[in-house]
Design an enzyme around this catalytic site. Structure first.
Site, mmCIF file in Angstrom:
data_model
loop_
_atom_site.group_PDB
_atom_site.id
_atom_site.type_symbol
_atom_site.label_atom_id
_atom_site.label_comp_id
_atom_site.label_asym_id
_atom_site.label_seq_id
_atom_site.Cartn_x
_atom_site.Cartn_y
_atom_site.Cartn_z
ATOM 1 N N HIS A 88 -25.821 -29.066 -7.304
ATOM 2 C CA HIS A 88 -26.396 -27.771 -6.907
ATOM 3 C C HIS A 88 -25.648 -26.614 -7.571
ATOM 4 O O HIS A 88 -26.259 -25.746 -8.211
ATOM 5 C CB HIS A 88 -26.327 -27.638 -5.382
ATOM 6 C CG HIS A 88 -26.927 -26.374 -4.855
ATOM 7 N ND1 HIS A 88 -28.237 -26.281 -4.444
ATOM 8 C CD2 HIS A 88 -26.396 -25.132 -4.688
ATOM 9 C CE1 HIS A 88 -28.490 -25.045 -4.040
ATOM 10 N NE2 HIS A 88 -27.388 -24.321 -4.180
ATOM 11 N N GLU A 89 -24.328 -26.619 -7.431
ATOM 12 C CA GLU A 89 -23.539 -25.519 -7.982
ATOM 13 C C GLU A 89 -23.504 -25.565 -9.510
ATOM 14 O O GLU A 89 -23.394 -24.519 -10.154
ATOM 15 C CB GLU A 89 -22.112 -25.557 -7.415
ATOM 16 C CG GLU A 89 -22.034 -25.426 -5.894
ATOM 17 C CD GLU A 89 -22.711 -24.169 -5.363
ATOM 18 O OE1 GLU A 89 -22.856 -23.188 -6.118
ATOM 19 O OE2 GLU A 89 -23.122 -24.184 -4.189
ATOM 20 N N HIS B 124 -26.317 -23.490 -10.758
ATOM 21 C CA HIS B 124 -25.984 -22.058 -10.731
ATOM 22 C C HIS B 124 -25.063 -21.693 -11.889
ATOM 23 O O HIS B 124 -25.241 -20.648 -12.538
ATOM 24 C CB HIS B 124 -25.307 -21.704 -9.409
ATOM 25 C CG HIS B 124 -26.216 -21.709 -8.228
ATOM 26 N ND1 HIS B 124 -27.444 -21.081 -8.221
ATOM 27 C CD2 HIS B 124 -26.075 -22.261 -6.992
ATOM 28 C CE1 HIS B 124 -28.018 -21.235 -7.039
ATOM 29 N NE2 HIS B 124 -27.214 -21.957 -6.276
#
Length: 420
Positions: free
Chosen positions: A18-19, A22
């Site tokens: 997920h990160e 980003h």
């Protein structure tokens, strides 16, 4: 111990992916990503590469990517500050010594009159006790603040989140959930390679011992072709009728693996989960090996899982599902334990489901989540100007407090289910 390790690896993978989404899109947009963190709290491990500090922190309850401009800049130079300056080969400031200047004997110490590290990248000031001669210094775009001997790179405005276009900011926020969906597709693809993909027809692989199916005489390879006179062509049709008829006698026409046809009467057992009652026979679906089918399986399973979670979310919002149906970290750990005991394939399936769930939850337009921030970017696109940072900050602060309260309630429900 096996469950603990599996839980940490699973959770770490979901947060990392997920990160990472980003991070990658922040860098692609030219944003300065100050930190990529797994966990919260004190640092356990850290290293720096390409402007970003990568950290593992003590509390495994999430992660974050800290992009310049997300929070107020750490250090602000104001008139009257005494700072030390070090220079690169081009004569530009590359280190701004905020304190402990005595540890940098080669630094040039000045008193600040004016500093612009956002746009003009310059510092104006005077040598100490020489206020009649103003000095001006150009600052390198990748200069560092040095405070307590810790270096922090400055962030000119064109490296900050707010300086980028609406599209780039939206993509950077969406990239985290997007990567969770991609991870789910990859996991389902791997599952397809390991175990094969389920057949579309209603063909039974196994009748589990002690279940209505085993007692009724179902066998490996049986294909359900009719139920109570209704033709059955897919597994979904078969399971829906079974689930809709708990404790109701069903007459099934079965085509055996040898081609013979038999009539079997069976009564689905009554099961209940999260307040929903349904019928269950105790059979597993037949799987087959197919590379094309496996590729399709990754997308179809992710889509079906997304649809199921969105349906349950809608039921939660409309009150058809109680908040007691939600699970927090304790509940997730308990289900992870069950998945690990069942086998590696079940554990992979559970990981994929959690990945989809994490992607969807983060897209919900709630404060402090990616969806909440995307909402503000969308409003800016419509209005043509951003909402005041102070108002957005208050919105996210209140939302974060409410989310923490919800987490406490959900965790308490998990504990009650397990121990009370």
């Amino acid at each position: 111990m096996t469950t603990v390790i599996a839980f940490i690896l699973m959770f770490g993978l979901l947060v990392f992916i997920h990160e990472f989404g980003h991070l990658i899109f922040a860098k692609r947009a030219g944003m300065l990503a100050r930190e990529f963190a797994i966990g919260f709290g004190p640092k356990i491990f850290a290293f720096t590469k390409n402007e970003t500090v990568y950290t593992i922190r003590l509390l495994p309850i999430g992660g974050y990517v800290r992009v310049a401009g997300d929070d107020p800049e750490i250090i602000e130079l104001k008139p009257g500050h005494h700072i030390g300056l070090e220079f690169n080969d081009e004569g530009k400031v590359n280190k701004i010594i905020v304190n402990n200047k005595s540890k940098h004997p080669n630094a040039r110490v000045i008193e600040v009159e004016h500093a612009d590290l956002d746009h003009q990248l310059l510092i104006e000031g005077y040598e100490i006790d020489e206020e009649d001669h103003k000095l001006q210094f150009k600052v390198d775009q990748k200069a560092f603040f040095v405070m307590d001997e810790q270096e922090t790179q400055i962030a000119p405005y064109d490296r900050q989140f707010a300086s980028k276009s609406v599209g780039k900011r939206a993509m950077q926020l969406f990239a985290g959930p997007m990567m969770n969906f991609i991870l789910a597709i990859v996991i389902f693809f791997i599952l397809g390679l390991i175990q094969g993909v389920p057949t579309e027809q209603a063909i039974i692989d196994e009748a589990q011992s002690g279940t209505p199916a085993a007692e009724a005489g179902f066998q490996h390879g049986d294909e359900i072709v009719q139920i109570d006179g209704k033709s059955i062509s897919t597994w979904e049709e078969f399971t829906k009728i079974v689930q809709d008829n708990p404790e109701e006698e069903l007459n099934m026409t079965v085509k055996r693996a040898n081609g013979e046809t038999e009539e079997i009467t069976v009564t689905p057992a009554k099961q209940e989960s999260q307040g929903i009652t349904f019928g269950q026979l105790g059979v597993t679906q037949m799987f087959e090996k197919s590379f094309t089918g496996t590729f399709k399986y990754g997308f179809v399973q992710t889509y079906d899982m997304t649809k199921l979670i969105l349906t349950n979310l809608g039921m939660l919002i409309t009150g058809q599902l109680s908040i007691e149906a939600l699970s927090g970290p304790v509940g997730i750990y308990d289900v992870t334990d069950q998945a690990v005991q069942t086998g590696f394939n079940t554990f992979l399936m559970w990981t994929a489901m959690l990945s989809v769930n994490l992607g969807i939850v983060n897209l919900v337009p709630l404060p402090a989540l990616d969806g909440g921030r995307l909402l503000f970017v969308g409003i800016e696109a419509v209005r043509g100007k951003p909402i005041a940072p102070e108002k957005e900050g208050i919105f996210h602060f209140i939302g974060l407090a409410l989310l923490m309260l919800l987490m406490i309630v959900v965790t308490w429900n998990d504990i009650q289910r397990l121990f009370l």
